[in-house]
Structure formats: C-alpha cells, structure tokens
Write a protein that holds these residues in place. Structure first.
Motif, PDB file in Angstrom:
ATOM      1  N   VAL A  29     -11.370  -1.234  -6.377  1.00  0.00           N
ATOM      2  CA  VAL A  29     -10.041  -1.186  -6.990  1.00  0.00           C
ATOM      3  C   VAL A  29     -10.132  -0.646  -8.413  1.00  0.00           C
ATOM      4  O   VAL A  29      -9.317   0.190  -8.838  1.00  0.00           O
ATOM      5  CB  VAL A  29      -9.390  -2.585  -6.981  1.00  0.00           C
ATOM      6  CG1 VAL A  29      -8.106  -2.589  -7.808  1.00  0.00           C
ATOM      7  CG2 VAL A  29      -9.089  -3.020  -5.551  1.00  0.00           C
ATOM      8  N   TYR A  32      -7.180   2.169  -1.297  1.00  0.00           N
ATOM      9  CA  TYR A  32      -7.871   2.122  -2.589  1.00  0.00           C
ATOM     10  C   TYR A  32      -9.151   2.959  -2.545  1.00  0.00           C
ATOM     11  O   TYR A  32     -10.173   2.585  -3.121  1.00  0.00           O
ATOM     12  CB  TYR A  32      -8.197   0.679  -2.988  1.00  0.00           C
ATOM     13  CG  TYR A  32      -6.992  -0.121  -3.432  1.00  0.00           C
ATOM     14  CD1 TYR A  32      -6.440   0.060  -4.696  1.00  0.00           C
ATOM     15  CD2 TYR A  32      -6.407  -1.049  -2.576  1.00  0.00           C
ATOM     16  CE1 TYR A  32      -5.334  -0.665  -5.103  1.00  0.00           C
ATOM     17  CE2 TYR A  32      -5.297  -1.772  -2.974  1.00  0.00           C
ATOM     18  CZ  TYR A  32      -4.763  -1.580  -4.238  1.00  0.00           C
ATOM     19  OH  TYR A  32      -3.660  -2.300  -4.632  1.00  0.00           O
ATOM     20  N   ARG A  40      -2.835  -7.363  -7.299  1.00  0.00           N
ATOM     21  CA  ARG A  40      -1.551  -6.716  -7.014  1.00  0.00           C
ATOM     22  C   ARG A  40      -0.480  -7.250  -7.956  1.00  0.00           C
ATOM     23  O   ARG A  40      -0.500  -8.400  -8.327  1.00  0.00           O
ATOM     24  CB  ARG A  40      -1.124  -6.973  -5.566  1.00  0.00           C
ATOM     25  CG  ARG A  40      -2.168  -6.545  -4.556  1.00  0.00           C
ATOM     26  CD  ARG A  40      -1.789  -6.923  -3.154  1.00  0.00           C
ATOM     27  NE  ARG A  40      -0.603  -6.210  -2.717  1.00  0.00           N
ATOM     28  CZ  ARG A  40       0.378  -6.743  -2.012  1.00  0.00           C
ATOM     29  NH1 ARG A  40       0.325  -8.006  -1.675  1.00  0.00           N
ATOM     30  NH2 ARG A  40       1.420  -6.041  -1.639  1.00  0.00           N
TER      31      ARG A  40
END
Length: 242
Positions: free
Chosen positions: A158, A227, A242
């Motif tokens: 991420v 991602y 998130r």
C-alpha cells in the motif's frame, strides 16, 4: 403403292427415341446430388471458420470472466472491511479506542450484526453473500490476524502504491487500531528490510483470536491489480489503510 420418304421429321423422332433420359428427366437426380455435395462442402467450410473464431476468442472470454470474478471479490472484500470498521467502532471507546480485543474473532460475528443503541435489536453490517469468497473453491475467506507477516507485506505494498505514504484511517479509534495492529514502516521505497514484529508474537491464519482483515484463499495470478498486487491471496481487505 406410295413409298414413304424420310424427311427431317424422321431425324427428330430418331433423336427423341435415342435420348429417352433427356426426354423423361432422368439426369435431374444426378444434378441435384452434385448441388447437395457443394452445399455440404460450403457448410463444412463455414463450420470450420466458426470453430477457428471461437478458439481464438476463448482466451479473451475466459480472461473477461476472471476479471468479473475479481471485481466481485474486491467488492465483497471491501464490504467485509467496512463491517470490521463498524464492529470495532461499536465496541471501542472514542477516546482510548478498544485495542485488538475489540475486533471480531469470526465472520459469523459480523453476520450477526451490532446492537442498536437503546434497543434490543441488531443492525446488519454484512450481507451473507459478502461473507463468501468468489475466487476460492471453498468459498471461505482467509482471516488475517493483527501483526501477521501477511498484513505487514500488504502494508508495504500500500505504501509503495501510494508513493511511500500510508493512509491514516478515520475516526481516531481506527488510527489507534492501525498503530496497535500494524508495525510502523518507514521509507519502503528505499528498500527497507522487514521490520521487527511487535511484542506479542505473530498471529497466524490457523490461530484463534481477533482478525483485522480477510483475503482470498486462491493463489492464482490476477488479471486485476489491487494496490499494484497481482496475486489473489496477497489482496487483504482491511479497514486499517482506508
């Protein structure tokens, strides 16, 4: 006695008598058989072309079908992540948070819903269909534990995808959970080695206890990238980032 002369009409009669097949049409079946043969050849050629087109299109059709299943997997996985968020927020304190122990220990707890304040009923936070993994043969999600290596690897992906930045969840309780459940990574673009794990050990998939996300059990390469990740079992659906 008069003699009969042979005139042109005698030749015509002779031709008619000598060529009975033409007169009564006996050559017609042979002509129809030839036409039927040409039709059969043309039909076989058409079927061959259609088979070639179908063979050429088959990989594209399979890829599109896989793409749709993967999109559905992401849709359901993010619904599980949203349900995890709601479950945790309902059980945690707005000031101090709730710690890892405020997380659920099974998908069934998410399906049961959360209590409605001031009442005895529960509010649904996860649909039954979202509790199933479309990519695995068993249909069961793999539970991802806090501080697990899988979670650390996904956290790194991420950050790489976001340009060395880790999104901070809201509200503050979720930010606190992120600190408790995932280690702090710095400068992942610089090739940082695996960070040491937090005290308390690594909770594996087979262990019992709280979980902070889910992933597919399928180990196949994906068509869709999540991602930047192109393998199903490395996609982790969690509310932490998130």
């Amino acid at each position: 006695m008069m003699s009969l002369r042979r005139g042109p009409h005698h030749k015509i009669c002779r031709l008619l008598i000598a060529s009975p097949k033409v007169a009564d049409g006996r050559d017609a079946p042979r002509s129809r058989s030839s036409e039927a043969g040409y039709t059969l050849v043309a039909l076989l050629a058409l079927m061959t072309l259609l088979a070639l087109f179908a063979t050429a299109a088959a990989p594209s059709i399979r890829q599109q079908a896989q793409r749709e299943r993967e999109k559905e997997t992401i849709f359901r996985g993010e619904q599980v992540a949203d349900a995890l968020r709601e479950y945790y927020l309902q059980r945690s304190s707005p000031v101090r948070g709730g710690g890892i122990q405020s997380l659920p220990t099974s998908i069934d707890q998410l399906l049961e819903g959360i209590p409605v304040r001031g009442g005895t009923k529960k509010r649904q936070i996860l649909r039954a269909s979202a509790a199933r993994d479309p990519l695995s043969t068993s249909g069961e999600w793999r539970l991802v534990r806090p501080r697990s290596q899988d979670l650390i690897d996904f956290q790194r992906s991420v950050m790489v995808y976001a340009g060395n930045f880790l999104p901070s969840p809201q509200p503050p309780q979720m930010a606190q959970l992120q600190q408790d459940a995932a280690p702090q990574l710095v400068n992942v673009l610089g090739g940082e080695s695996d960070p040491p794990r937090r005290s308390g050990g690594n909770l594996s998939e087979d262990s019992s206890g709280p979980f902070v996300g889910v992933s597919s059990r399928s180990q196949n390469t994906s068509v869709v990238h999540y991602y930047g990740i192109d393998r199903h079992d490395q996609w982790i659906f969690t509310p932490l980032f998130r």
